[in-house]
Design an enzyme around this catalytic site. Sequence first.
Site, PDB file in Angstrom:
ATOM      1  N   ASP A   1       0.816  -1.214   0.000  1.00  0.00           N
ATOM      2  CA  ASP A   1       0.000   0.000   0.000  1.00  0.00           C
ATOM      3  C   ASP A   1       0.855   1.271   0.000  1.00  0.00           C
ATOM      4  O   ASP A   1       1.996   1.281   0.468  1.00  0.00           O
ATOM      5  CB  ASP A   1      -0.878   0.045   1.264  1.00  0.00           C
ATOM      6  CG  ASP A   1      -2.023  -0.964   1.219  1.00  0.00           C
ATOM      7  OD1 ASP A   1      -2.068  -1.787   0.284  1.00  0.00           O
ATOM      8  OD2 ASP A   1      -2.857  -0.925   2.146  1.00  0.00           O
TER       9      ASP A   1
ATOM     10  N   HIS B   1       3.775  -2.059   3.418  1.00  0.00           N
ATOM     11  CA  HIS B   1       3.757  -0.714   2.841  1.00  0.00           C
ATOM     12  C   HIS B   1       5.068  -0.448   2.103  1.00  0.00           C
ATOM     13  O   HIS B   1       6.135  -0.467   2.712  1.00  0.00           O
ATOM     14  CB  HIS B   1       3.534   0.332   3.942  1.00  0.00           C
ATOM     15  CG  HIS B   1       2.164   0.265   4.551  1.00  0.00           C
ATOM     16  ND1 HIS B   1       1.811  -0.720   5.442  1.00  0.00           N
ATOM     17  CD2 HIS B   1       1.071   1.038   4.364  1.00  0.00           C
ATOM     18  CE1 HIS B   1       0.532  -0.543   5.789  1.00  0.00           C
ATOM     19  NE2 HIS B   1       0.065   0.515   5.151  1.00  0.00           N
TER      20      HIS B   1
HETATM   21 ZN   LIG Z   1      -2.685   3.302   3.013  1.00  0.00          ZN
END
Ligand SMILES: [Zn+2]
Length: 242
Positions: A53, A204
């Site tokens: 992400d 992430h």
């Molecule tokens: Zn996010």
Amino acid sequence: MYSPIIYAGLGAAAGLGLAAGGCAYAAYWPGSRIFGRALIAPRRPGELALTFDDGPNPAFTPRLLDVLADHDVRATFFMLGSHAEAEPELVRRIVAAGHLIGNHSWSHANLAVASPKRLRDELVWTNETLEQIAGVPVRFFRPPFGARRPGVMGAARRMGLVPVLWNAMTSDWSDPSGDAIAKRLMHSIDRLERWGWAANIVLHDGSDVDQSAFRGPSVAAAGQLVARYKDTHRFVTLDAWG
Ligand SMILES: [Zn+2]
């Protein structure tokens, strides 16, 4: 066509809830169907979906792509439209390598409190930008912070998007140790498998506040997960599930 997966998946996700949290995400954990339907994971133990992400991130996404290529593994990248617009070549490199890209909103706004117009703009701008850059359709959407309300999930579905949540996450964005991140995710993955579920894993490669955020530990953790599971499990992109 993903309803059976969704309803079954919510039960497992709710069970894992706060164990994976300790952060802002916990407040939005999918514990109730009233927030709307979303794809989490099917009952296919042994299948793992790596998802990343908040990118693309010019400082760390290329390293991550090298790690995945070394092991011949494909993943799903939920991108911010604003970051994608700034890094079109990197978006194209991700797609050319066989990975799936998804919509993570334009600015990482908390869509649970956004106006209907803002909500639609965030989704439309991002889809149009990604599709224009990459030349491929974008079908999957992960709400920032996992923020849900019926209007968010419904708006996404009306645009033809499949809302996606997760069932394996740790605070990799603030943890300095790749070993610790990988260890906690392995614990979640192994537990999901014992319960008969596939794992929808979040890491992430980027940040909503820093275009070139330091993501060395997250990349290292991804490498450890791939090394640990590649010979015994099947890494899939989310289009294998929905
Ligand atoms: Zn996010």
